[in-house]
Enzyme design. Sequence first.
Site, mmCIF file in Angstrom:
data_model
loop_
_atom_site.group_PDB
_atom_site.id
_atom_site.type_symbol
_atom_site.label_atom_id
_atom_site.label_comp_id
_atom_site.label_asym_id
_atom_site.label_seq_id
_atom_site.Cartn_x
_atom_site.Cartn_y
_atom_site.Cartn_z
ATOM 1 N N THR A 149 0.818 -1.210 0.000
ATOM 2 C CA THR A 149 0.000 0.000 0.000
ATOM 3 C C THR A 149 0.852 1.262 0.000
ATOM 4 O OG1 THR A 149 -1.643 1.221 1.276
ATOM 5 C CG2 THR A 149 -0.177 -0.171 2.532
ATOM 6 N N SER A 191 -2.230 3.246 10.577
ATOM 7 C CA SER A 191 -3.228 2.368 11.213
ATOM 8 C C SER A 191 -2.547 1.030 11.452
ATOM 9 C CB SER A 191 -4.439 2.164 10.297
ATOM 10 O OG SER A 191 -4.096 1.324 9.200
ATOM 11 N N TYR A 193 -3.588 -1.738 10.341
ATOM 12 C CA TYR A 193 -3.547 -2.386 9.018
ATOM 13 C C TYR A 193 -2.313 -1.930 8.222
ATOM 14 C CZ TYR A 193 -3.963 -2.285 4.014
ATOM 15 O OH TYR A 193 -3.653 -2.357 2.682
ATOM 16 N N HIS A 194 -2.125 -0.610 8.134
ATOM 17 C CA HIS A 194 -0.974 -0.119 7.351
ATOM 18 C C HIS A 194 0.345 -0.578 7.983
ATOM 19 C CE1 HIS A 194 -4.018 2.782 5.678
ATOM 20 N NE2 HIS A 194 -3.331 2.540 4.580
ATOM 21 N N LYS A 197 1.430 -3.877 6.679
ATOM 22 C CA LYS A 197 2.053 -3.794 5.345
ATOM 23 C C LYS A 197 3.510 -3.353 5.467
ATOM 24 C CE LYS A 197 -1.520 -4.867 2.813
ATOM 25 N NZ LYS A 197 -1.586 -5.939 1.840
ATOM 26 N N GLU A 336 -4.912 11.383 11.736
ATOM 27 C CA GLU A 336 -4.131 11.590 10.502
ATOM 28 C C GLU A 336 -3.966 13.088 10.275
ATOM 29 O OE1 GLU A 336 -6.473 9.843 7.301
ATOM 30 O OE2 GLU A 336 -8.102 11.279 7.580
HETATM 31 P P1 NAD Z 1 -10.632 -7.775 0.028
HETATM 32 O O1 NAD Z 1 -10.847 -7.814 1.503
HETATM 33 O O2 NAD Z 1 -11.785 -7.505 -0.860
HETATM 34 O O3 NAD Z 1 -9.961 -9.145 -0.443
HETATM 35 C C1 NAD Z 1 -9.034 -9.855 0.340
HETATM 36 C C2 NAD Z 1 -9.350 -11.334 0.186
HETATM 37 O O4 NAD Z 1 -8.412 -12.093 0.938
HETATM 38 C C3 NAD Z 1 -10.747 -11.693 0.712
HETATM 39 O O5 NAD Z 1 -11.447 -12.433 -0.251
HETATM 40 C C4 NAD Z 1 -10.468 -12.528 1.974
HETATM 41 O O6 NAD Z 1 -11.449 -13.499 2.196
HETATM 42 C C5 NAD Z 1 -9.091 -13.112 1.645
HETATM 43 N N1 NAD Z 1 -8.277 -13.447 2.829
HETATM 44 C C6 NAD Z 1 -7.972 -12.648 3.891
HETATM 45 N N2 NAD Z 1 -7.224 -13.322 4.781
HETATM 46 C C7 NAD Z 1 -7.029 -14.571 4.263
HETATM 47 C C8 NAD Z 1 -6.368 -15.738 4.735
HETATM 48 N N3 NAD Z 1 -5.744 -15.769 5.917
HETATM 49 N N4 NAD Z 1 -6.383 -16.849 3.960
HETATM 50 C C9 NAD Z 1 -7.017 -16.850 2.768
HETATM 51 N N5 NAD Z 1 -7.682 -15.780 2.271
HETATM 52 C C10 NAD Z 1 -7.689 -14.647 3.015
HETATM 53 O O7 NAD Z 1 -9.474 -6.716 -0.225
HETATM 54 P P2 NAD Z 1 -9.018 -6.020 -1.599
HETATM 55 O O8 NAD Z 1 -9.580 -4.668 -1.626
HETATM 56 O O9 NAD Z 1 -9.240 -6.935 -2.742
HETATM 57 O O10 NAD Z 1 -7.464 -5.883 -1.331
HETATM 58 C C11 NAD Z 1 -6.565 -6.917 -1.744
HETATM 59 C C12 NAD Z 1 -5.143 -6.541 -1.348
HETATM 60 O O11 NAD Z 1 -4.790 -5.309 -1.964
HETATM 61 C C13 NAD Z 1 -5.004 -6.331 0.160
HETATM 62 O O12 NAD Z 1 -3.815 -6.915 0.613
HETATM 63 C C14 NAD Z 1 -4.963 -4.837 0.317
HETATM 64 O O13 NAD Z 1 -4.169 -4.498 1.417
HETATM 65 C C15 NAD Z 1 -4.361 -4.375 -0.998
HETATM 66 N N6 NAD Z 1 -4.822 -3.029 -1.376
HETATM 67 C C16 NAD Z 1 -6.160 -2.764 -1.555
HETATM 68 C C17 NAD Z 1 -6.558 -1.471 -1.895
HETATM 69 C C18 NAD Z 1 -8.014 -1.092 -2.072
HETATM 70 O O14 NAD Z 1 -8.306 0.110 -2.237
HETATM 71 N N7 NAD Z 1 -8.947 -2.035 -2.065
HETATM 72 C C19 NAD Z 1 -5.595 -0.471 -2.075
HETATM 73 C C20 NAD Z 1 -4.250 -0.785 -1.874
HETATM 74 C C21 NAD Z 1 -3.874 -2.067 -1.536
HETATM 75 N N1 USQ Z 2 -12.315 9.509 4.181
HETATM 76 C C1 USQ Z 2 -13.258 10.526 4.225
HETATM 77 N N2 USQ Z 2 -14.562 10.158 4.226
HETATM 78 C C2 USQ Z 2 -14.984 8.863 4.169
HETATM 79 C C3 USQ Z 2 -14.021 7.837 4.107
HETATM 80 C C4 USQ Z 2 -12.676 8.187 4.120
HETATM 81 O O1 USQ Z 2 -12.933 11.707 4.263
HETATM 82 O O2 USQ Z 2 -16.202 8.631 4.169
HETATM 83 C C5 USQ Z 2 -10.878 9.863 4.170
HETATM 84 C C6 USQ Z 2 -10.040 9.173 5.242
HETATM 85 O O3 USQ Z 2 -10.088 9.887 6.483
HETATM 86 C C7 USQ Z 2 -8.676 9.159 4.602
HETATM 87 C C8 USQ Z 2 -8.974 9.033 3.097
HETATM 88 O O4 USQ Z 2 -10.345 9.411 2.939
HETATM 89 O O5 USQ Z 2 -8.029 10.377 4.790
HETATM 90 C C9 USQ Z 2 -8.779 7.649 2.529
HETATM 91 O O6 USQ Z 2 -9.552 6.702 3.262
HETATM 92 P P1 USQ Z 2 -9.985 5.314 2.578
HETATM 93 O O7 USQ Z 2 -10.837 4.574 3.537
HETATM 94 O O8 USQ Z 2 -10.518 5.564 1.215
HETATM 95 O O9 USQ Z 2 -8.559 4.593 2.360
HETATM 96 P P2 USQ Z 2 -7.555 3.913 3.372
HETATM 97 O O10 USQ Z 2 -8.071 3.808 4.731
HETATM 98 O O11 USQ Z 2 -6.236 4.591 3.211
HETATM 99 O O12 USQ Z 2 -7.438 2.428 2.821
HETATM 100 C C10 USQ Z 2 -7.656 2.059 1.444
HETATM 101 C C11 USQ Z 2 -7.781 0.544 1.416
HETATM 102 C C12 USQ Z 2 -6.470 -0.085 1.875
HETATM 103 C C13 USQ Z 2 -5.326 0.464 1.029
HETATM 104 C C14 USQ Z 2 -5.287 1.977 1.053
HETATM 105 C C15 USQ Z 2 -4.323 2.524 0.025
HETATM 106 O O13 USQ Z 2 -8.856 0.126 2.252
HETATM 107 O O14 USQ Z 2 -6.548 -1.498 1.729
HETATM 108 O O15 USQ Z 2 -4.100 -0.029 1.492
HETATM 109 O O16 USQ Z 2 -6.589 2.471 0.652
HETATM 110 S S1 USQ Z 2 -3.531 3.979 0.594
HETATM 111 O O17 USQ Z 2 -4.532 4.907 1.119
HETATM 112 O O18 USQ Z 2 -2.844 4.535 -0.533
HETATM 113 O O19 USQ Z 2 -2.633 3.576 1.664
#
Ligand code: NAD
Ligand code: USQ
Length: 406
Positions: A149, A191, A193-194, A197, A336
């Site tokens: 991320t 966070s 989560y982050h 990563k 943040e």
């Molecule tokens: P998602 O939650 O929709 O998909 C993740 C999938 O992984 C789910 O289907 C879940 O069931 C599976 N999973 C989780 N833990 C598991 C485990 N222990 N064993 C097997 N399966 C497991 O998420 P997404 O939005 O598709 O994101 C996918 C990846 O991309 C993530 O690692 C996320 O951090 C990264 N990412 C997502 C975004 C975004 O905006 N969605 C942005 C940047 C990075």
């Molecule tokens: N935000 C708002 N209003 C909302 C929701 C979010 O203002 O209703 C703001 C948040 O406070 C934040 C920004 O929008 O400042 C982004 O939030 P987000 O929920 O869209 O994104 P984030 O929490 O950063 O996470 C998402 C994905 C995560 C991925 C990340 C990429 O859920 O899996 O890693 O985006 S990045 O942001 O580049 O790290």
Amino acid sequence: MTHVQEIIIVGGDGFCGWPTALHLSKLGHKITILDNMSRRDIDTQMGADSLTPIASMEDRQAAWKEKTGLTINFEKIDVAREYDRLTEIMAKLRPDTIIHFGEQRAAPYSMKGVSEKRYTVDNNISGTHNLLAASVALDLDVHFVHLGTMGVYGYDDDGIEIPEGYLPVYIPGDNNKIYQRDILYPTNPGSVYHMTKSMDQLLFQFYAKNDRLRVTDLHQGIVWGTQTDETKLDERLINRFDYDGDYGTVLNRFLMQAVVGHPLTVHGTGGQTRAFIHIQDTVKCLALAVANPPVRDGKVAILNQMTETHTVRSLAKLVAETSGAEVANVDNPRNEAAENDLRVSNKTFISLGLKPVTLAEGLMEETQEIAGKYAYRCLHNMIPCVSTWTDNQRPGVVQIDGQQVA
Ligand code: NAD
Ligand code: USQ
């Protein structure tokens, strides 16, 4: 011509993984999805659901076969907990590439409480490490592609361009000598989560150095949109659309809020600048990463997978202008920076031929149409973001001199 690869897609039932599985299958690769369906289970626990009606994995597989004649294999497995079964599957398939999407990916969910923090760390770190350890134990000649991320870099920057790859640093030593080291860009996660990563990054650094594993870590921005060329082929192939306060990401939330008549929930001033990429470009980037494995040089290939940056308030303005929605500045539940600059290099994907889809290209309308079509499924009570980063931010908490008193 595509060199056909055996590819394992961990997390292939999810928002990014499912369209990637379809795209790589369409390109001729042999695809096996490993997923424990935890994302669907978390929805059930929270009382939430994808705005789009997502089909069961069996129906998804059958629809793909019916439409294209192609097979996508699926194993239900928890890669963080079922190490022995994981090695059996990997030993049987001996994949050329493993793509790892399988993590708990919502920052607000990871900050909800102690059990969610512990689950996110246990799941994400164990899953990543099990996959790496098994690849080495089985002596696989595998290219490991991980979805990281942009958030590992943090958002306190003053606008310097975030580079790709390792960062050369110069350390003053004895005798006025300057020593160079190549380090991972210093992480600044916002966070739990982050943070996972950021911890993943160290695992990759070690396995690339120690075992000469070929690893590509894709530092992806916020993904928006819903459909790709392949998910549009049949309603049973539709991608998930998260909009709830934990899993919904900002632009898709605004697009959904506009169609259901909910004010756009801008956190604070909306001065947060973030990186974005459309889901169609996510799948294209994955295909480019799969086709271009790094050389085995003891280092991780780190690529920034994003195409444009925007402030939250500029996105709200854009959506409000096209839809007539109201903008509401709500208290920020996160800890943040209220305002930040962000500049990011994405030169590798551009040099590999990526032609990004931009917000300006009207695809927002398509996503709005999808949101409009399924607006009747919206659970309005799931829209607010109720996860706070600290106890002090909980609604109703009273503080005196920074101390919580009620
Ligand atoms: P998602 O939650 O929709 O998909 C993740 C999938 O992984 C789910 O289907 C879940 O069931 C599976 N999973 C989780 N833990 C598991 C485990 N222990 N064993 C097997 N399966 C497991 O998420 P997404 O939005 O598709 O994101 C996918 C990846 O991309 C993530 O690692 C996320 O951090 C990264 N990412 C997502 C975004 C975004 O905006 N969605 C942005 C940047 C990075
Ligand atoms: N935000 C708002 N209003 C909302 C929701 C979010 O203002 O209703 C703001 C948040 O406070 C934040 C920004 O929008 O400042 C982004 O939030 P987000 O929920 O869209 O994104 P984030 O929490 O950063 O996470 C998402 C994905 C995560 C991925 C990340 C990429 O859920 O899996 O890693 O985006 S990045 O942001 O580049 O790290």
